[in-house]
Design a protein around this motif. Structure first.
Motif, PDB file in Angstrom:
ATOM      1  N   GLU A 251       0.838  -1.187   0.000  1.00  0.00           N
ATOM      2  CA  GLU A 251       0.000   0.000   0.000  1.00  0.00           C
ATOM      3  C   GLU A 251       0.881   1.249   0.000  1.00  0.00           C
ATOM      4  OE1 GLU A 251      -3.939  -1.707   2.371  1.00  0.00           O
ATOM      5  OE2 GLU A 251      -2.776  -0.056   3.191  1.00  0.00           O
ATOM      6  N   ARG A 252       0.316   2.323  -0.502  1.00  0.00           N
ATOM      7  CA  ARG A 252       1.032   3.591  -0.471  1.00  0.00           C
ATOM      8  C   ARG A 252       1.195   4.029   0.977  1.00  0.00           C
ATOM      9  NH1 ARG A 252      -1.371   7.809  -4.457  1.00  0.00           N
ATOM     10  NH2 ARG A 252      -3.084   7.742  -2.958  1.00  0.00           N
ATOM     11  N   GLU A 253       2.389   4.557   1.307  1.00  0.00           N
ATOM     12  CA  GLU A 253       2.650   4.962   2.676  1.00  0.00           C
ATOM     13  C   GLU A 253       3.220   6.374   2.748  1.00  0.00           C
ATOM     14  OE1 GLU A 253       5.575   2.470   4.530  1.00  0.00           O
ATOM     15  OE2 GLU A 253       7.155   2.988   3.109  1.00  0.00           O
ATOM     16  N   PHE A 254       2.955   6.996   3.859  1.00  0.00           N
ATOM     17  CA  PHE A 254       3.453   8.344   4.120  1.00  0.00           C
ATOM     18  C   PHE A 254       4.956   8.308   4.336  1.00  0.00           C
ATOM     19  CE2 PHE A 254       3.622  12.560   5.751  1.00  0.00           C
ATOM     20  CZ  PHE A 254       4.430  12.535   6.882  1.00  0.00           C
ATOM     21  N   VAL A 255       5.649   9.314   3.797  1.00  0.00           N
ATOM     22  CA  VAL A 255       7.096   9.438   3.977  1.00  0.00           C
ATOM     23  C   VAL A 255       7.447  10.691   4.773  1.00  0.00           C
ATOM     24  CG1 VAL A 255       9.318   9.704   2.812  1.00  0.00           C
ATOM     25  CG2 VAL A 255       7.576   8.175   1.846  1.00  0.00           C
ATOM     26  N   ALA A 256       6.995  11.846   4.287  1.00  0.00           N
ATOM     27  CA  ALA A 256       7.340  13.103   4.934  1.00  0.00           C
ATOM     28  C   ALA A 256       6.384  14.186   4.457  1.00  0.00           C
ATOM     29  CB  ALA A 256       8.775  13.508   4.635  1.00  0.00           C
ATOM     30  N   ALA A 257       6.263  15.257   5.256  1.00  0.00           N
ATOM     31  CA  ALA A 257       5.406  16.372   4.873  1.00  0.00           C
ATOM     32  C   ALA A 257       5.895  17.648   5.534  1.00  0.00           C
ATOM     33  CB  ALA A 257       3.958  16.109   5.250  1.00  0.00           C
ATOM     34  N   ILE A 258       5.525  18.780   4.911  1.00  0.00           N
ATOM     35  CA  ILE A 258       5.915  20.081   5.425  1.00  0.00           C
ATOM     36  C   ILE A 258       4.810  21.077   5.111  1.00  0.00           C
ATOM     37  CG2 ILE A 258       7.142  20.678   3.278  1.00  0.00           C
ATOM     38  CD1 ILE A 258       9.201  22.153   5.061  1.00  0.00           C
ATOM     39  N   THR A 259       4.519  21.976   6.047  1.00  0.00           N
ATOM     40  CA  THR A 259       3.517  23.006   5.792  1.00  0.00           C
ATOM     41  C   THR A 259       4.144  24.159   5.018  1.00  0.00           C
ATOM     42  OG1 THR A 259       3.990  24.065   7.923  1.00  0.00           O
ATOM     43  CG2 THR A 259       2.211  22.442   7.871  1.00  0.00           C
ATOM     44  N   TRP A 260       3.340  24.803   4.167  1.00  0.00           N
ATOM     45  CA  TRP A 260       3.845  25.929   3.397  1.00  0.00           C
ATOM     46  C   TRP A 260       4.217  27.090   4.308  1.00  0.00           C
ATOM     47  CZ3 TRP A 260       5.913  25.571  -1.005  1.00  0.00           C
ATOM     48  CH2 TRP A 260       5.378  24.827  -2.056  1.00  0.00           C
ATOM     49  N   ILE A 261       3.387  27.360   5.301  1.00  0.00           N
ATOM     50  CA  ILE A 261       3.629  28.454   6.236  1.00  0.00           C
ATOM     51  C   ILE A 261       4.066  27.854   7.565  1.00  0.00           C
ATOM     52  CG2 ILE A 261       2.661  30.464   7.388  1.00  0.00           C
ATOM     53  CD1 ILE A 261       2.791  30.667   4.353  1.00  0.00           C
ATOM     54  N   GLY A 262       5.172  28.335   8.075  1.00  0.00           N
ATOM     55  CA  GLY A 262       5.656  27.843   9.356  1.00  0.00           C
ATOM     56  C   GLY A 262       6.634  26.705   9.260  1.00  0.00           C
TER      57      GLY A 262
ATOM     58  N   THR B  50       6.186  23.428   9.533  1.00  0.00           N
ATOM     59  CA  THR B  50       6.031  22.257  10.402  1.00  0.00           C
ATOM     60  C   THR B  50       6.301  21.001   9.590  1.00  0.00           C
ATOM     61  OG1 THR B  50       4.391  23.381  11.762  1.00  0.00           O
ATOM     62  CG2 THR B  50       4.442  20.976  11.868  1.00  0.00           C
ATOM     63  N   ILE B  51       7.066  20.068  10.182  1.00  0.00           N
ATOM     64  CA  ILE B  51       7.511  18.882   9.460  1.00  0.00           C
ATOM     65  C   ILE B  51       7.131  17.618  10.206  1.00  0.00           C
ATOM     66  CG2 ILE B  51       9.600  17.588   8.795  1.00  0.00           C
ATOM     67  CD1 ILE B  51      10.896  20.244   8.079  1.00  0.00           C
ATOM     68  N   ASP B  52       6.851  16.585   9.442  1.00  0.00           N
ATOM     69  CA  ASP B  52       6.596  15.263  10.006  1.00  0.00           C
ATOM     70  C   ASP B  52       7.261  14.218   9.110  1.00  0.00           C
ATOM     71  OD1 ASP B  52       3.596  13.376  10.988  1.00  0.00           O
ATOM     72  OD2 ASP B  52       5.679  13.280  11.661  1.00  0.00           O
ATOM     73  N   TYR B  53       7.786  13.167   9.719  1.00  0.00           N
ATOM     74  CA  TYR B  53       8.439  12.079   9.000  1.00  0.00           C
ATOM     75  C   TYR B  53       7.893  10.737   9.452  1.00  0.00           C
ATOM     76  CZ  TYR B  53      12.200  15.368   7.705  1.00  0.00           C
ATOM     77  OH  TYR B  53      12.927  16.430   7.214  1.00  0.00           O
ATOM     78  N   ALA B  54       7.910   9.793   8.541  1.00  0.00           N
ATOM     79  CA  ALA B  54       7.673   8.409   8.933  1.00  0.00           C
ATOM     80  C   ALA B  54       8.877   7.923   9.724  1.00  0.00           C
ATOM     81  CB  ALA B  54       7.477   7.544   7.692  1.00  0.00           C
ATOM     82  N   ASP B  55       8.636   7.035  10.676  1.00  0.00           N
ATOM     83  CA  ASP B  55       9.734   6.532  11.504  1.00  0.00           C
ATOM     84  C   ASP B  55      10.816   5.870  10.660  1.00  0.00           C
ATOM     85  OD1 ASP B  55       7.628   5.501  14.318  1.00  0.00           O
ATOM     86  OD2 ASP B  55       8.516   7.442  13.800  1.00  0.00           O
ATOM     87  N   SER B  56      10.414   5.241   9.581  1.00  0.00           N
ATOM     88  CA  SER B  56      11.356   4.486   8.761  1.00  0.00           C
ATOM     89  C   SER B  56      12.376   5.365   8.043  1.00  0.00           C
ATOM     90  CB  SER B  56      10.596   3.659   7.728  1.00  0.00           C
ATOM     91  OG  SER B  56       9.812   4.496   6.894  1.00  0.00           O
TER      92      SER B  56
ATOM     93  N   PHE C  52      16.145  10.995   5.715  1.00  0.00           N
ATOM     94  CA  PHE C  52      15.485  11.846   4.725  1.00  0.00           C
ATOM     95  C   PHE C  52      15.243  13.230   5.313  1.00  0.00           C
ATOM     96  CE2 PHE C  52      13.133   8.347   2.092  1.00  0.00           C
ATOM     97  CZ  PHE C  52      14.330   7.659   1.968  1.00  0.00           C
ATOM     98  N   THR C  53      15.309  14.233   4.450  1.00  0.00           N
ATOM     99  CA  THR C  53      15.029  15.607   4.864  1.00  0.00           C
ATOM    100  C   THR C  53      14.095  16.256   3.849  1.00  0.00           C
ATOM    101  OG1 THR C  53      17.205  15.817   5.916  1.00  0.00           O
ATOM    102  CG2 THR C  53      15.997  17.838   5.457  1.00  0.00           C
ATOM    103  N   ILE C  54      12.976  16.779   4.330  1.00  0.00           N
ATOM    104  CA  ILE C  54      12.053  17.495   3.460  1.00  0.00           C
ATOM    105  C   ILE C  54      12.279  18.989   3.633  1.00  0.00           C
ATOM    106  CG2 ILE C  54      10.166  17.538   5.157  1.00  0.00           C
ATOM    107  CD1 ILE C  54       8.225  17.135   2.787  1.00  0.00           C
ATOM    108  N   SER C  55      12.175  19.724   2.541  1.00  0.00           N
ATOM    109  CA  SER C  55      12.326  21.175   2.595  1.00  0.00           C
ATOM    110  C   SER C  55      11.451  21.799   1.516  1.00  0.00           C
ATOM    111  CB  SER C  55      13.785  21.581   2.409  1.00  0.00           C
ATOM    112  OG  SER C  55      14.261  21.162   1.143  1.00  0.00           O
ATOM    113  N   ARG C  56      11.307  23.117   1.604  1.00  0.00           N
ATOM    114  CA  ARG C  56      10.463  23.814   0.626  1.00  0.00           C
ATOM    115  C   ARG C  56      11.107  25.108   0.224  1.00  0.00           C
ATOM    116  NH1 ARG C  56       9.574  26.129   5.209  1.00  0.00           N
ATOM    117  NH2 ARG C  56       8.150  27.859   5.614  1.00  0.00           N
ATOM    118  N   ASP C  57      10.757  25.577  -0.960  1.00  0.00           N
ATOM    119  CA  ASP C  57      11.154  26.893  -1.438  1.00  0.00           C
ATOM    120  C   ASP C  57       9.870  27.593  -1.881  1.00  0.00           C
ATOM    121  OD1 ASP C  57      11.994  29.135  -2.845  1.00  0.00           O
ATOM    122  OD2 ASP C  57      13.796  28.145  -3.602  1.00  0.00           O
ATOM    123  N   ASN C  58       9.335  28.431  -1.008  1.00  0.00           N
ATOM    124  CA  ASN C  58       8.056  29.076  -1.300  1.00  0.00           C
ATOM    125  C   ASN C  58       8.132  29.986  -2.530  1.00  0.00           C
ATOM    126  OD1 ASN C  58       7.946  28.042   1.383  1.00  0.00           O
ATOM    127  ND2 ASN C  58       6.185  29.333   1.779  1.00  0.00           N
TER     128      ASN C  58
END
Length: 122
Positions: free
Chosen positions: A44-55, A57-63, A68-74
């Motif tokens: 099944e498809r699984e969550f890896v990482a996410a980041i909010t556009w404002i602020g 806020t980051i979340d990662y899967a334990d695995s 892994f590092t998530i980042s954004r360039d607004n």
């Protein structure tokens, strides 16, 4: 509508690195967060990482925490996933996604990219 296009996938040896990029276009101002998911064959498809556009806020899967590092360039409407110390079990199709609703970052995504293959050889 929001359009998402992933790039940067490919084949890498175990222990190597890859950087995925997701370009967002359209009504991106309405998005609350961007995420990365993956789906391995037969799984099944699984969550890896996410980041909010404002602020940012980051979340990662334990695995993937610590690797892994998530980042954004607004300014460019881009989200990145830097993947280090890759393992064969990281092999999957990786999807970029965007969500409008606030709250937990692991679910309820509204828009999806077409996916990009990441293969880690042992």
């Amino acid at each position: 509508q929001v359009q998402l296009v992933e790039s940067g996938g490919g084949l890498v040896q175990a222990g190597g690195s890859l950087r995925l990029s997701c370009a967002a276009s359209g009504r991106t101002f309405s998005m609350y967060a961007m995420g990365w998911f993956r789906q391995a064959p037969g799984m099944e498809r699984e969550f890896v990482a996410a980041i909010t556009w404002i602020g940012g806020t980051i979340d990662y899967a334990d695995s993937v925490k610590g690797r892994f590092t998530i980042s954004r360039d607004n300014t460019k409407n881009r989200v990145y996933l830097q993947m280090n110390s890759l393992k064969p079990e990281d092999t999957a199709v990786y999807y970029c996604a965007a969500k409008r609703s606030r709250g937990v970052l692991t679910t309820e995504y509204d828009y999806w990219g077409q996916g990009i293959q990441v293969t880690v050889s042992s």
